[in-house]
Design a protein around this motif. Structure first.
Motif, PDB file in Angstrom:
ATOM      1  N   THR B  48       0.830  -1.208   0.000  1.00  0.00           N
ATOM      2  CA  THR B  48       0.000   0.000   0.000  1.00  0.00           C
ATOM      3  C   THR B  48       0.863   1.256   0.000  1.00  0.00           C
ATOM      4  N   VAL B  49       2.080   1.161   0.549  1.00  0.00           N
ATOM      5  CA  VAL B  49       2.972   2.325   0.590  1.00  0.00           C
ATOM      6  C   VAL B  49       3.609   2.556  -0.777  1.00  0.00           C
ATOM      7  N   THR B  50       4.082   1.468  -1.409  1.00  0.00           N
ATOM      8  CA  THR B  50       4.781   1.636  -2.687  1.00  0.00           C
ATOM      9  C   THR B  50       3.815   1.705  -3.866  1.00  0.00           C
ATOM     10  N   GLY B  51       2.597   1.224  -3.648  1.00  0.00           N
ATOM     11  CA  GLY B  51       1.643   1.193  -4.755  1.00  0.00           C
ATOM     12  C   GLY B  51       1.921   0.060  -5.721  1.00  0.00           C
ATOM     13  N   THR B  52       2.795  -0.848  -5.313  1.00  0.00           N
ATOM     14  CA  THR B  52       3.160  -1.959  -6.186  1.00  0.00           C
ATOM     15  C   THR B  52       3.088  -3.259  -5.398  1.00  0.00           C
ATOM     16  N   ASP B  53       2.377  -4.214  -5.942  1.00  0.00           N
ATOM     17  CA  ASP B  53       2.314  -5.519  -5.290  1.00  0.00           C
ATOM     18  C   ASP B  53       3.373  -6.391  -5.942  1.00  0.00           C
ATOM     19  N   LEU B  54       4.421  -6.667  -5.211  1.00  0.00           N
ATOM     20  CA  LEU B  54       5.537  -7.428  -5.780  1.00  0.00           C
ATOM     21  C   LEU B  54       5.114  -8.886  -5.934  1.00  0.00           C
ATOM     22  N   SER B  55       5.199  -9.387  -7.156  1.00  0.00           N
ATOM     23  CA  SER B  55       4.742 -10.758  -7.391  1.00  0.00           C
ATOM     24  C   SER B  55       5.746 -11.764  -6.819  1.00  0.00           C
ATOM     25  N   ASP B  56       5.243 -12.978  -6.578  1.00  0.00           N
ATOM     26  CA  ASP B  56       6.003 -13.991  -5.840  1.00  0.00           C
ATOM     27  C   ASP B  56       7.430 -14.246  -6.336  1.00  0.00           C
ATOM     28  N   PRO B  57       7.655 -14.402  -7.633  1.00  0.00           N
ATOM     29  CA  PRO B  57       9.031 -14.747  -8.031  1.00  0.00           C
ATOM     30  C   PRO B  57      10.052 -13.673  -7.638  1.00  0.00           C
ATOM     31  N   TRP B  58       9.580 -12.441  -7.462  1.00  0.00           N
ATOM     32  CA  TRP B  58      10.503 -11.337  -7.194  1.00  0.00           C
ATOM     33  C   TRP B  58      10.641 -11.023  -5.712  1.00  0.00           C
ATOM     34  N   LEU B  59       9.725 -11.604  -4.934  1.00  0.00           N
ATOM     35  CA  LEU B  59       9.696 -11.265  -3.506  1.00  0.00           C
ATOM     36  C   LEU B  59      10.987 -11.667  -2.793  1.00  0.00           C
ATOM     37  N   GLU B  60      11.373 -12.919  -2.994  1.00  0.00           N
ATOM     38  CA  GLU B  60      12.533 -13.429  -2.244  1.00  0.00           C
ATOM     39  C   GLU B  60      13.841 -12.729  -2.632  1.00  0.00           C
ATOM     40  N   PRO B  61      14.176 -12.641  -3.943  1.00  0.00           N
ATOM     41  CA  PRO B  61      15.436 -11.956  -4.272  1.00  0.00           C
ATOM     42  C   PRO B  61      15.448 -10.481  -3.867  1.00  0.00           C
ATOM     43  N   THR B  62      14.295  -9.823  -4.035  1.00  0.00           N
ATOM     44  CA  THR B  62      14.225  -8.404  -3.665  1.00  0.00           C
ATOM     45  C   THR B  62      14.411  -8.242  -2.158  1.00  0.00           C
ATOM     46  N   ALA B  63      13.690  -9.075  -1.410  1.00  0.00           N
ATOM     47  CA  ALA B  63      13.804  -9.007   0.051  1.00  0.00           C
ATOM     48  C   ALA B  63      15.228  -9.315   0.491  1.00  0.00           C
ATOM     49  N   GLY B  64      15.839 -10.292  -0.174  1.00  0.00           N
ATOM     50  CA  GLY B  64      17.225 -10.648   0.167  1.00  0.00           C
ATOM     51  C   GLY B  64      18.159  -9.471  -0.030  1.00  0.00           C
ATOM     52  N   LEU B  65      18.011  -8.789  -1.175  1.00  0.00           N
ATOM     53  CA  LEU B  65      18.890  -7.643  -1.474  1.00  0.00           C
ATOM     54  C   LEU B  65      18.639  -6.494  -0.494  1.00  0.00           C
ATOM     55  N   VAL B  66      17.358  -6.211  -0.244  1.00  0.00           N
ATOM     56  CA  VAL B  66      17.044  -5.139   0.707  1.00  0.00           C
ATOM     57  C   VAL B  66      17.636  -5.476   2.080  1.00  0.00           C
ATOM     58  N   GLY B  67      17.501  -6.741   2.457  1.00  0.00           N
ATOM     59  CA  GLY B  67      18.036  -7.174   3.751  1.00  0.00           C
ATOM     60  C   GLY B  67      19.535  -6.947   3.851  1.00  0.00           C
ATOM     61  N   ILE B  68      20.249  -7.264   2.775  1.00  0.00           N
ATOM     62  CA  ILE B  68      21.707  -7.083   2.773  1.00  0.00           C
ATOM     63  C   ILE B  68      22.060  -5.600   2.889  1.00  0.00           C
ATOM     64  N   ILE B  69      21.366  -4.772   2.112  1.00  0.00           N
ATOM     65  CA  ILE B  69      21.681  -3.333   2.112  1.00  0.00           C
ATOM     66  C   ILE B  69      21.389  -2.734   3.486  1.00  0.00           C
ATOM     67  N   VAL B  70      20.256  -3.116   4.058  1.00  0.00           N
ATOM     68  CA  VAL B  70      19.905  -2.581   5.384  1.00  0.00           C
ATOM     69  C   VAL B  70      20.931  -3.037   6.427  1.00  0.00           C
ATOM     70  N   ALA B  71      21.324  -4.313   6.345  1.00  0.00           N
ATOM     71  CA  ALA B  71      22.308  -4.829   7.305  1.00  0.00           C
ATOM     72  C   ALA B  71      23.643  -4.096   7.157  1.00  0.00           C
ATOM     73  N   ASP B  72      24.012  -3.785   5.901  1.00  0.00           N
ATOM     74  CA  ASP B  72      25.287  -3.089   5.649  1.00  0.00           C
ATOM     75  C   ASP B  72      25.216  -1.597   5.982  1.00  0.00           C
ATOM     76  N   SER B  73      24.019  -1.121   6.303  1.00  0.00           N
ATOM     77  CA  SER B  73      23.852   0.319   6.509  1.00  0.00           C
ATOM     78  C   SER B  73      23.846   0.721   7.977  1.00  0.00           C
ATOM     79  N   LYS B  74      24.150  -0.242   8.849  1.00  0.00           N
ATOM     80  CA  LYS B  74      24.066   0.070  10.286  1.00  0.00           C
ATOM     81  C   LYS B  74      25.023   1.202  10.672  1.00  0.00           C
ATOM     82  N   ALA B  75      26.251   1.130  10.168  1.00  0.00           N
ATOM     83  CA  ALA B  75      27.238   2.168  10.514  1.00  0.00           C
ATOM     84  C   ALA B  75      26.818   3.526   9.930  1.00  0.00           C
ATOM     85  N   LEU B  76      26.258   3.483   8.730  1.00  0.00           N
ATOM     86  CA  LEU B  76      25.793   4.733   8.099  1.00  0.00           C
ATOM     87  C   LEU B  76      24.659   5.345   8.913  1.00  0.00           C
TER      88      LEU B  76
END
Lengths: 473, 93
Positions: B48-76
């Motif tokens: 509802t925030v992005t206005g885009t419903d991410l379809s299943d095949p893209w959910l896992e890789p996208t979430a994985g990448l976001v997770g990595i970036i967020v984890a790497d951003s702790k110091a920032l």
């Protein structure tokens, strides 16, 4: 026509063209033969512009014959990364999304090269939308490294560097958002110059991230890079970030300079020398000693905040790229490769606060570098910590660290995209497997002259750039 | 009461009711084995925030990448930047 003619840099070809000892058409035909020979092996081009190139070469020949010589780029065969709009010539940005796009305008840098008399030989292969460092292009096939065809040429301007290194063109126009000019230059053994942000107009270059995108040359020698930079730099009403500062005659400036005696070179032993392949480390250390022997003074420098560069770059690139691609993502989502689509989808889920914090941290990084530049004239480091991996391999060994090729190849390059400072990669040796090693020299904002001057002095004192490319069997 | 205000009130009540149900679900649900919710679930909730419903095949890789970036951003994220303003290419002229 001498056999090795197409291996020569602009500085050697231009006098021969001007004095009519060789013809632009003959030169173009030789280059075209080389392209036809190597394209099945190296896949350096997405489009070969045979008709356009021959027309330009014929016109150049007529102009030179009639005494209208335009300058050192007149009649020189140059390739253009397929990221740049070229009027009447398909411009794909390495994507299926723009697979049928034929622009009705030229990018500003292309216009300036055409005005200088270049003969465009083709649109060089690249990583899809410049969104990667390997040039493993799913739509047009991977470009390959001329020094070892089983390996990647680096990216995203991989086709450009591979084409220059294997003399399928004399020079190429590339772009650099996270190292995309310098990475493939280090991987293929060419000279790659990322000028200061704003030095060269970005108009007509398909954006990856507006605030990080730079345009610059990939060449055989430093002097050639100076020639091309002088031709493409300058203000542009179509790009509000293009600087109105006067453009020096860089070639003249580096020749006027009395060597590099007394220049102070900063050596950032932290970060830029962490986790580096021992052969690369040894070659760069040797290059630093060579620069010292030429009269430069080396000074240890410590630049804080570098450990945040990767996170800053990730937030800025992903968010800006997703913003640009949003309409295409809605219309043609299935036309993206899975890797690029994942990056673009991820850009929707990063926080605005993290994006702004990254932009604020850039200001801090800029201050930290400017502080260092109060004590030194340039900063020297390796361009890459590891050698290019085999095509399809996503991991490299950076000394004691096994890491993803993206992390490895961006590491030493992104600080200069984030700060906008000029940086060049020049060849400084080869590893035991025959793969080239790049030396990175970075300078103060808009001080390309000093960067080029140091690089030129090193090049003149060594012979790496003179090693001719041997055609593969 | 004007219709639009009624709609707003009803919407707010619905939101509060649903939120209450959400909180109850969180409180009484069995504990998750991981400390943090999987990024995929968080991303799905953001439709509802992005206005885009991410379809299943893209959910896992996208979430994985976001997770990595967020984890790497702790110091920032932990960086205290004081009054430092963002780098910008905006030019008023």
């Amino acid at each position: 026509m001498p056999e090795d003619l197409i291996s020569r840099p602009i500085t050697e070809l231009a006098p021969l063209l001007q004095s009519k000892q060789i013809s632009p058409v003959e030169l173009f035909d030789e280059v075209l033969n080389r392209i036809h020979q190597l394209q099945p092996k190296l896949n350096s081009f997405i489009t070969v512009t045979e008709a356009e190139g021959r027309k330009a070469a014929t016109e150049a020949e007529a102009e030179i014959r009639n005494g209208r010589y335009r300058g050192p780029l007149h009649g020189i065969p140059i390739s253009i990364k397929d990221l740049f709009a070229t009027r009447g010539v398909r411009t794909t940005a390495g994507s299926k999304v723009l697979g049928k796009w034929v622009p009705d305008y030229d990018a500003t840098a292309v216009t300036r090269l055409l005005q200088a008399g270049m003969v465009m030989v083709g649109k060089a292969n690249m990583h899809e939308f410049a969104y990667g460092v390997t040039n493993n292009n799913r739509h047009y096939g991977p470009a390959r490294n001329p020094r070892d065809q089983t390996r990647v040429p680096g990216g995203s301007s991989g086709g450009s560097a591979a084409a220059v290194a294997s003399s399928q063109c004399t020079a190429s126009l590339g772009s650099d958002t996270g190292g995309s000019i310098r990475i493939p230059s280090a991987a293929c053994g060419t000279v790659g110059l990322k000028p200061t942000y704003g030095r060269v107009s970005r108009f007509g270059a398909i954006p990856l991230a507006w605030s990080l995108d730079h345009v610059g040359p990939i060449t055989k020698t430093v002097e050639d890079a100076a020639i091309i930079l002088s031709a493409i730099a300058g203000p542009d009403p179509n790009d509000p970030t293009a600087s109105s500062r006067a453009v020096p005659d860089y070639r003249k400036e580096i020749k006027l300079a009395n060597g590099i005696r007394g220049l102070r070179l900063g050596i950032p032993r932290q970060y830029f020398f962490d986790h580096v392949d021992p052969e690369i480390r040894a070659a760069v250390d040797k290059a630093i000693r060579e620069l010292e022997s030429l009269g430069a003074l080396t000074v240890a420098v410590d630049i804080p905040n570098l450990e945040n560069c990767a996170a800053m770059e990730a937030h800025i690139t992903l968010v800006e790229a997703t913003s640009y691609h949003e309409p295409y993502l809605k219309r043609q989502p299935d036309d993206y490769s899975p890797e690029v689509r994942t990056n673009l989808e991820a850009g929707r889920y990063l926080l605005g606060t993290d994006y702004v914090k990254s932009q604020r941290a850039r200001t801090l990084l800029l201050r930290n570098f400017n502080e260092a530049f109060q004590h030194v004239d340039a900063i020297v480091s390796p361009t890459l910590p590891a050698f290019p991996p085999p095509v399809g391999e996503e991991w490299v060994q950076s000394g004691d660290l096994r890491e993803n090729v993206i992390d490895a190849f961006l590491r030493f390059n992104i600080p200069y995209d984030l700060t906008g400072f000029p940086a060049i990669s020049i060849p400084c040796g080869f590893g035991s497997t025959g793969l080239p090693i790049g030396l990175q020299i970075a300078g103060k904002a808009f001080d390309e002259t000093t960067v080029l001057r140091i690089a030129h002095a090193y090049e003149q004192a060594t012979s790496w750039h003179r090693l001719r490319y041997a055609l593969p069997a | 009461m004007p219709t639009n205000m009624l709609v707003r009130l009803l919407t707010r009540r619905t939101w509060v009711k649903r939120s209450g149900m959400g909180v109850a679900a969180v409180l009484f649900a069995p504990a998750l084995p991981a400390q943090e919710p999987p990024p995929g679930a968080a991303i799905r909730c953001l439709a509802t925030v992005t206005g885009t419903d991410l379809s299943d095949p893209w959910l896992e890789p996208t979430a994985g990448l976001v997770g990595i970036i967020v984890a790497d951003s702790k110091a920032l994220r932990a960086l205290d930047l004081g009054p430092i303003e963002p780098a910008t290419c905006f030019k008023a002229d």
